[in-house]
Design a protein around this motif. Structure first.
Motif, PDB file in Angstrom:
ATOM      1  N   HIS A 181      47.186  34.372 -28.518  1.00 29.61           N
ATOM      2  CA  HIS A 181      47.813  33.195 -27.974  1.00 29.61           C
ATOM      3  C   HIS A 181      46.008  32.641 -27.276  1.00 29.61           C
ATOM      4  O   HIS A 181      45.407  32.738 -26.877  1.00 29.61           O
ATOM      5  N   PRO A 182      46.210  31.553 -26.447  1.00 31.52           N
ATOM      6  CA  PRO A 182      45.615  31.474 -26.158  1.00 31.52           C
ATOM      7  C   PRO A 182      45.231  31.463 -24.706  1.00 31.52           C
ATOM      8  O   PRO A 182      43.673  31.564 -23.701  1.00 31.52           O
ATOM      9  N   SER A 183      45.777  32.728 -23.960  1.00 30.38           N
ATOM     10  CA  SER A 183      45.957  32.680 -22.986  1.00 30.38           C
ATOM     11  C   SER A 183      45.480  33.228 -22.471  1.00 30.38           C
ATOM     12  O   SER A 183      45.113  33.826 -20.909  1.00 30.38           O
ATOM     13  N   TRP A 184      44.729  33.999 -23.637  1.00 30.03           N
ATOM     14  CA  TRP A 184      43.986  35.152 -23.866  1.00 30.03           C
ATOM     15  C   TRP A 184      42.291  34.834 -23.579  1.00 30.03           C
ATOM     16  O   TRP A 184      41.756  35.795 -22.784  1.00 30.03           O
ATOM     17  N   HIS A 185      42.489  34.179 -23.904  1.00 32.57           N
ATOM     18  CA  HIS A 185      40.623  33.346 -24.011  1.00 32.57           C
ATOM     19  C   HIS A 185      39.500  34.402 -24.948  1.00 32.57           C
ATOM     20  O   HIS A 185      38.606  34.368 -24.472  1.00 32.57           O
ATOM     21  N   LEU A 186      39.966  34.773 -25.960  1.00 33.25           N
ATOM     22  CA  LEU A 186      39.235  35.659 -26.279  1.00 33.25           C
ATOM     23  C   LEU A 186      37.774  34.409 -27.624  1.00 33.25           C
ATOM     24  O   LEU A 186      38.451  33.834 -27.709  1.00 33.25           O
ATOM     25  N   PRO A 187      36.986  34.764 -26.576  1.00 32.22           N
ATOM     26  CA  PRO A 187      35.968  34.219 -27.449  1.00 32.22           C
ATOM     27  C   PRO A 187      35.916  34.683 -29.038  1.00 32.22           C
ATOM     28  O   PRO A 187      35.692  35.538 -29.290  1.00 32.22           O
ATOM     29  N   LYS A 188      34.809  33.469 -29.632  1.00 29.88           N
ATOM     30  CA  LYS A 188      34.540  33.414 -30.768  1.00 29.88           C
ATOM     31  C   LYS A 188      33.407  32.580 -31.187  1.00 29.88           C
ATOM     32  O   LYS A 188      33.072  31.814 -30.551  1.00 29.88           O
ATOM     33  N   THR A 189      32.118  33.225 -31.489  1.00 27.64           N
ATOM     34  CA  THR A 189      30.639  32.902 -31.792  1.00 27.64           C
ATOM     35  C   THR A 189      30.460  32.818 -33.154  1.00 27.64           C
ATOM     36  O   THR A 189      31.424  32.806 -34.332  1.00 27.64           O
ATOM     37  N   TYR A 190      30.114  31.464 -33.322  1.00 23.45           N
ATOM     38  CA  TYR A 190      29.775  30.790 -34.500  1.00 23.45           C
ATOM     39  C   TYR A 190      28.134  29.848 -35.126  1.00 23.45           C
ATOM     40  O   TYR A 190      27.453  30.074 -33.467  1.00 23.45           O
ATOM     41  N   THR A 191      27.983  30.007 -35.872  1.00 19.50           N
ATOM     42  CA  THR A 191      26.849  29.432 -36.256  1.00 19.50           C
ATOM     43  C   THR A 191      26.766  28.573 -37.143  1.00 19.50           C
ATOM     44  O   THR A 191      27.771  28.538 -37.443  1.00 19.50           O
ATOM     45  N   ILE A 192      26.361  27.553 -36.401  1.00 18.66           N
ATOM     46  CA  ILE A 192      26.306  25.843 -37.183  1.00 18.66           C
ATOM     47  C   ILE A 192      24.845  25.392 -38.518  1.00 18.66           C
ATOM     48  O   ILE A 192      24.049  24.970 -36.971  1.00 18.66           O
ATOM     49  N   ARG A 193      24.609  24.778 -39.174  1.00 16.36           N
ATOM     50  CA  ARG A 193      23.925  24.096 -39.806  1.00 16.36           C
ATOM     51  C   ARG A 193      24.272  22.806 -39.853  1.00 16.36           C
ATOM     52  O   ARG A 193      25.385  22.522 -40.179  1.00 16.36           O
ATOM     53  N   VAL A 194      23.531  22.631 -38.858  1.00 19.94           N
ATOM     54  CA  VAL A 194      24.057  20.922 -39.100  1.00 19.94           C
ATOM     55  C   VAL A 194      23.169  19.681 -39.144  1.00 19.94           C
ATOM     56  O   VAL A 194      21.791  20.300 -38.737  1.00 19.94           O
ATOM     57  N   ARG A 195      23.101  18.165 -39.674  1.00 22.61           N
ATOM     58  CA  ARG A 195      22.191  17.657 -39.664  1.00 22.61           C
ATOM     59  C   ARG A 195      22.532  15.979 -38.974  1.00 22.61           C
ATOM     60  O   ARG A 195      23.048  15.602 -38.451  1.00 22.61           O
ATOM     61  N   GLY A 196      21.343  16.160 -38.288  1.00 21.22           N
ATOM     62  CA  GLY A 196      21.350  14.746 -37.448  1.00 21.22           C
ATOM     63  C   GLY A 196      20.120  15.431 -36.097  1.00 21.22           C
ATOM     64  O   GLY A 196      19.464  17.371 -36.436  1.00 21.22           O
TER      65      GLY A 196
END
Length: 296
Positions: A181-196
Protein backbone atom coordinates in the motif's frame (compact mmCIF):
# COMPACT_ATOMS: atom_id res chain seq x y z
CA UNK A 1 -21.30 -25.28 74.08
CA UNK A 2 -20.83 -28.18 71.71
CA UNK A 3 -17.31 -28.78 70.46
CA UNK A 4 -16.16 -30.93 67.57
CA UNK A 5 -12.45 -31.47 67.06
CA UNK A 6 -11.83 -28.39 69.22
CA UNK A 7 -13.68 -25.97 66.87
CA UNK A 8 -17.00 -24.21 67.31
CA UNK A 9 -19.62 -25.23 64.74
CA UNK A 10 -20.79 -22.19 62.78
CA UNK A 11 -23.88 -21.68 60.66
CA UNK A 12 -23.57 -20.98 56.85
CA UNK A 13 -24.46 -17.34 57.49
CA UNK A 14 -21.62 -17.00 60.01
CA UNK A 15 -19.15 -18.63 57.65
CA UNK A 16 -20.06 -16.24 54.76
CA UNK A 17 -19.71 -13.23 57.04
CA UNK A 18 -16.29 -14.41 58.16
CA UNK A 19 -15.15 -14.89 54.56
CA UNK A 20 -16.24 -11.38 53.57
CA UNK A 21 -14.48 -9.96 56.64
CA UNK A 22 -11.30 -11.84 55.67
CA UNK A 23 -11.42 -10.41 52.14
CA UNK A 24 -11.77 -6.88 53.45
CA UNK A 25 -8.82 -7.38 55.81
CA UNK A 26 -6.68 -8.49 52.88
CA UNK A 27 -7.58 -5.30 51.01
CA UNK A 28 -9.27 -7.20 48.19
CA UNK A 29 -12.48 -6.53 46.34
CA UNK A 30 -15.01 -9.39 46.48
CA UNK A 31 -15.44 -11.14 43.13
CA UNK A 32 -19.09 -10.15 43.12
CA UNK A 33 -18.13 -6.49 42.60
CA UNK A 34 -19.90 -4.92 39.61
CA UNK A 35 -16.71 -3.09 38.55
CA UNK A 36 -13.73 -4.94 37.05
CA UNK A 37 -10.41 -4.42 38.74
CA UNK A 38 -7.90 -2.08 37.11
CA UNK A 39 -4.67 -4.01 36.79
CA UNK A 40 -1.95 -5.01 34.38
CA UNK A 41 -2.68 -8.74 34.56
CA UNK A 42 -0.69 -11.66 33.36
CA UNK A 43 -2.94 -13.80 31.19
CA UNK A 44 -3.56 -17.43 32.08
CA UNK A 45 -0.45 -18.38 30.11
CA UNK A 46 0.85 -15.12 28.67
CA UNK A 47 4.06 -16.58 27.34
CA UNK A 48 5.24 -19.03 24.72
CA UNK A 49 4.47 -19.37 21.04
CA UNK A 50 0.68 -19.35 21.55
CA UNK A 51 0.62 -16.03 23.41
CA UNK A 52 -0.01 -12.85 21.41
CA UNK A 53 -0.28 -9.18 22.27
CA UNK A 54 -3.80 -7.95 22.86
CA UNK A 55 -3.62 -5.51 19.97
CA UNK A 56 -2.83 -8.35 17.54
CA UNK A 57 -5.65 -10.49 18.94
CA UNK A 58 -8.15 -7.65 18.42
CA UNK A 59 -6.84 -6.96 14.91
CA UNK A 60 -7.07 -10.66 14.01
CA UNK A 61 -10.64 -10.71 15.31
CA UNK A 62 -11.53 -7.78 13.03
CA UNK A 63 -12.35 -5.41 15.89
CA UNK A 64 -9.89 -2.64 15.03
CA UNK A 65 -6.34 -1.93 13.96
CA UNK A 66 -3.44 -2.59 16.32
CA UNK A 67 -2.93 1.12 16.88
CA UNK A 68 -6.62 1.62 17.70
CA UNK A 69 -6.44 -1.38 20.05
CA UNK A 70 -3.60 0.24 21.99
CA UNK A 71 -5.72 3.38 22.34
CA UNK A 72 -8.66 1.32 23.67
CA UNK A 73 -6.33 -0.29 26.21
CA UNK A 74 -5.07 3.10 27.43
CA UNK A 75 -8.70 4.25 27.73
CA UNK A 76 -9.47 1.30 30.03
CA UNK A 77 -11.97 -0.20 27.57
CA UNK A 78 -10.30 -3.63 27.40
CA UNK A 79 -10.86 -6.36 29.99
CA UNK A 80 -8.95 -9.66 30.21
CA UNK A 81 -10.30 -12.41 32.46
CA UNK A 82 -12.30 -9.83 34.42
CA UNK A 83 -9.44 -7.34 34.87
CA UNK A 84 -9.12 -3.97 33.15
CA UNK A 85 -5.88 -3.82 31.16
CA UNK A 86 -4.01 -0.53 30.87
CA UNK A 87 -0.70 -1.83 29.53
CA UNK A 88 -0.57 -2.37 25.73
CA UNK A 89 2.19 -4.97 26.00
CA UNK A 90 0.10 -7.56 27.86
CA UNK A 91 -0.16 -10.91 26.08
CA UNK A 92 -3.04 -13.37 26.05
CA UNK A 93 -3.64 -16.88 24.75
CA UNK A 94 -6.44 -16.89 22.13
CA UNK A 95 -8.96 -19.63 22.84
CA UNK A 96 -7.99 -19.71 26.51
CA UNK A 97 -8.19 -16.17 27.88
CA UNK A 98 -11.43 -14.18 27.85
CA UNK A 99 -11.25 -10.76 26.23
CA UNK A 100 -13.90 -8.03 26.23
CA UNK A 101 -14.02 -4.55 24.71
CA UNK A 102 -16.46 -1.94 26.00
CA UNK A 103 -18.33 -4.69 27.84
CA UNK A 104 -18.70 -7.00 24.83
CA UNK A 105 -16.93 -10.35 24.77
CA UNK A 106 -14.64 -10.81 21.76
CA UNK A 107 -14.45 -14.24 20.13
CA UNK A 108 -10.78 -15.02 19.64
CA UNK A 109 -9.36 -17.35 17.04
CA UNK A 110 -6.96 -19.92 18.44
CA UNK A 111 -3.38 -19.00 17.63
CA UNK A 112 -2.74 -22.40 16.09
CA UNK A 113 -5.56 -22.10 13.57
CA UNK A 114 -3.39 -20.46 10.89
CA UNK A 115 0.31 -20.27 10.21
CA UNK A 116 1.88 -18.29 7.40
CA UNK A 117 4.87 -18.78 5.16
CA UNK A 118 7.36 -15.99 4.45
CA UNK A 119 9.98 -16.45 1.74
CA UNK A 120 12.78 -14.35 0.28
CA UNK A 121 13.76 -15.01 -3.34
CA UNK A 122 16.59 -13.64 -5.45
CA UNK A 123 14.57 -13.21 -8.63
CA UNK A 124 16.63 -13.59 -11.80
CA UNK A 125 16.07 -11.56 -14.95
CA UNK A 126 13.58 -12.80 -17.56
CA UNK A 127 11.27 -14.21 -14.89
CA UNK A 128 7.71 -12.89 -14.48
CA UNK A 129 6.64 -11.69 -11.04
CA UNK A 130 3.21 -13.35 -11.13
CA UNK A 131 1.66 -16.62 -10.02
CA UNK A 132 0.92 -17.59 -13.64
CA UNK A 133 1.62 -16.20 -17.10
CA UNK A 134 -0.69 -16.56 -20.15
CA UNK A 135 2.33 -16.35 -22.45
CA UNK A 136 3.94 -19.36 -20.82
CA UNK A 137 6.99 -17.51 -19.51
CA UNK A 138 8.79 -18.66 -16.36
CA UNK A 139 7.21 -17.23 -13.20
CA UNK A 140 8.59 -16.79 -9.71
CA UNK A 141 6.29 -19.61 -8.57
CA UNK A 142 8.02 -21.93 -11.03
CA UNK A 143 11.29 -21.30 -9.21
CA UNK A 144 9.98 -22.33 -5.79
CA UNK A 145 11.04 -25.65 -4.23
CA UNK A 146 8.40 -28.37 -4.63
CA UNK A 147 7.24 -28.15 -1.00
CA UNK A 148 6.12 -24.54 -1.53
CA UNK A 149 4.45 -24.87 -4.92
CA UNK A 150 1.23 -26.31 -3.51
CA UNK A 151 0.85 -23.40 -1.11
CA UNK A 152 -1.09 -20.32 -2.18
CA UNK A 153 1.93 -18.03 -2.07
CA UNK A 154 1.94 -14.72 -3.89
CA UNK A 155 4.72 -12.24 -4.67
CA UNK A 156 4.70 -9.04 -2.62
CA UNK A 157 4.77 -6.33 -5.26
CA UNK A 158 6.62 -6.65 -8.55
CA UNK A 159 10.02 -6.64 -10.18
CA UNK A 160 10.29 -5.93 -13.91
CA UNK A 161 10.94 -8.79 -16.33
CA UNK A 162 14.50 -7.55 -16.88
CA UNK A 163 15.12 -6.63 -13.22
CA UNK A 164 16.48 -8.91 -10.53
CA UNK A 165 16.94 -9.07 -6.80
CA UNK A 166 14.97 -9.23 -3.58
CA UNK A 167 11.39 -10.45 -3.83
CA UNK A 168 9.17 -11.47 -0.92
CA UNK A 169 6.50 -14.17 -1.25
CA UNK A 170 3.89 -15.01 1.37
CA UNK A 171 0.30 -16.09 2.02
CA UNK A 172 -0.12 -13.46 4.74
CA UNK A 173 -2.71 -11.16 3.19
CA UNK A 174 -2.62 -8.49 5.91
CA UNK A 175 1.13 -8.08 5.67
CA UNK A 176 1.06 -8.08 1.86
CA UNK A 177 -1.54 -5.31 1.88
CA UNK A 178 0.58 -3.12 4.15
CA UNK A 179 3.81 -3.77 2.26
CA UNK A 180 2.26 -2.87 -1.09
CA UNK A 181 0.00 0.00 0.00
CA UNK A 182 1.50 3.37 -1.00
CA UNK A 183 0.50 5.06 2.25
CA UNK A 184 3.16 3.12 4.20
CA UNK A 185 6.10 4.30 2.05
CA UNK A 186 8.28 1.32 2.93
CA UNK A 187 11.67 2.12 1.36
CA UNK A 188 13.22 -0.13 -1.29
CA UNK A 189 16.88 0.12 -2.25
CA UNK A 190 18.38 -0.75 -5.65
CA UNK A 191 21.76 -0.85 -7.34
CA UNK A 192 21.70 0.26 -10.98
CA UNK A 193 24.45 0.02 -13.58
CA UNK A 194 23.99 2.74 -16.18
CA UNK A 195 25.73 3.84 -19.34
CA UNK A 196 26.08 7.59 -19.77
CA UNK A 197 27.23 10.67 -17.90
CA UNK A 198 25.68 10.93 -14.41
CA UNK A 199 25.87 14.65 -13.69
CA UNK A 200 25.61 16.37 -10.32
CA UNK A 201 22.62 18.27 -11.70
CA UNK A 202 20.82 15.00 -12.45
CA UNK A 203 21.51 13.73 -8.93
CA UNK A 204 20.24 16.99 -7.43
CA UNK A 205 16.97 16.85 -9.37
CA UNK A 206 16.40 13.23 -8.36
CA UNK A 207 17.01 14.08 -4.71
CA UNK A 208 14.67 17.05 -4.80
CA UNK A 209 11.85 15.20 -6.57
CA UNK A 210 11.53 15.22 -10.34
CA UNK A 211 8.66 15.11 -12.81
CA UNK A 212 8.75 12.34 -15.41
CA UNK A 213 8.31 13.07 -19.10
CA UNK A 214 4.78 11.65 -18.84
CA UNK A 215 3.94 14.26 -16.19
CA UNK A 216 4.07 12.10 -13.05
CA UNK A 217 5.50 13.92 -10.04
CA UNK A 218 7.95 11.83 -8.03
CA UNK A 219 8.88 12.03 -4.38
CA UNK A 220 12.52 12.78 -3.60
CA UNK A 221 14.81 9.74 -3.75
CA UNK A 222 18.10 8.99 -2.07
CA UNK A 223 20.71 8.45 -4.78
CA UNK A 224 24.48 8.13 -4.77
CA UNK A 225 27.17 7.18 -7.25
CA UNK A 226 28.85 4.20 -5.56
CA UNK A 227 31.24 3.25 -8.37
CA UNK A 228 32.49 4.43 -11.72
CA UNK A 229 32.56 1.96 -14.63
CA UNK A 230 33.72 2.36 -18.24
CA UNK A 231 31.32 4.79 -19.95
CA UNK A 232 29.01 4.87 -16.97
CA UNK A 233 28.45 4.39 -13.24
CA UNK A 234 26.83 2.25 -10.58
CA UNK A 235 24.10 4.05 -8.64
CA UNK A 236 22.42 3.16 -5.36
CA UNK A 237 18.90 4.48 -5.14
CA UNK A 238 16.26 4.27 -2.38
CA UNK A 239 12.60 4.84 -3.30
CA UNK A 240 9.45 5.20 -1.23
CA UNK A 241 7.02 5.12 -4.17
CA UNK A 242 5.74 2.32 -6.35
CA UNK A 243 5.51 4.08 -9.71
CA UNK A 244 5.64 1.64 -12.62
CA UNK A 245 9.21 1.31 -13.98
CA UNK A 246 10.17 4.40 -12.01
CA UNK A 247 13.95 3.97 -12.01
CA UNK A 248 14.17 3.12 -15.70
CA UNK A 249 12.04 6.13 -16.62
CA UNK A 250 14.06 8.45 -14.38
CA UNK A 251 17.29 7.32 -16.00
CA UNK A 252 15.74 7.63 -19.45
CA UNK A 253 14.84 11.26 -18.82
CA UNK A 254 18.52 12.03 -18.10
CA UNK A 255 19.80 10.14 -21.13
CA UNK A 256 21.07 7.20 -19.09
CA UNK A 257 20.74 3.60 -20.32
CA UNK A 258 20.05 1.01 -17.61
CA UNK A 259 22.37 -1.97 -18.03
CA UNK A 260 21.22 -3.85 -14.91
CA UNK A 261 18.87 -3.20 -12.02
CA UNK A 262 18.88 -5.14 -8.74
CA UNK A 263 16.76 -4.67 -5.63
CA UNK A 264 18.95 -5.24 -2.58
CA UNK A 265 16.70 -4.20 0.31
CA UNK A 266 13.02 -3.85 1.19
CA UNK A 267 12.36 -2.20 4.51
CA UNK A 268 14.43 -4.11 7.09
CA UNK A 269 15.01 -7.14 4.81
CA UNK A 270 18.34 -7.51 2.98
CA UNK A 271 19.16 -9.60 -0.08
CA UNK A 272 22.77 -10.08 1.05
CA UNK A 273 24.55 -12.91 -0.77
CA UNK A 274 21.53 -15.05 -1.69
CA UNK A 275 22.26 -16.61 -5.07
CA UNK A 276 20.15 -15.86 -8.15
CA UNK A 277 17.08 -18.09 -8.28
CA UNK A 278 17.55 -19.22 -4.67
CA UNK A 279 14.86 -19.06 -1.99
CA UNK A 280 15.05 -19.00 1.80
CA UNK A 281 12.58 -18.63 4.64
CA UNK A 282 12.52 -15.43 6.63
CA UNK A 283 13.56 -15.76 10.26
CA UNK A 284 11.16 -14.92 13.07
CA UNK A 285 13.07 -11.74 13.78
CA UNK A 286 12.83 -10.69 10.11
CA UNK A 287 9.07 -11.28 10.06
CA UNK A 288 8.71 -9.34 13.31
CA UNK A 289 10.75 -6.48 11.83
CA UNK A 290 8.47 -6.37 8.76
CA UNK A 291 5.38 -6.27 10.97
CA UNK A 292 6.87 -3.46 13.00
CA UNK A 293 7.83 -1.52 9.88
CA UNK A 294 4.19 -1.41 8.73
CA UNK A 295 2.65 -1.09 12.21
CA UNK A 296 1.01 -4.49 12.40
Amino acid sequence: MNKRSGHEKRSPHQRNAAQKKSVRRAGKTPETSSHPRSTSPVASNGSGDSAVRINKALADAGICSRRAADELILQGAVVVNGDVVRTPGVKIVPGQDQLAVNGKVVTLQAATAKTYTYLLMHKPVEVVTTASDPEGRTTVIDLLPARYKKMRLFPVGRLDFFSEGLLLLTDDGALTHRLTHPSWHLPKTYTIRVRGDVTQDALRVMREGMTLAEGEKLAPVQVEVVKSIPQGAVLEMTLIQGINRQIRRMCRDFGLVVLSLRRIQQGPILLDDLEKGAVRSLSRSEVAALYKAVDL
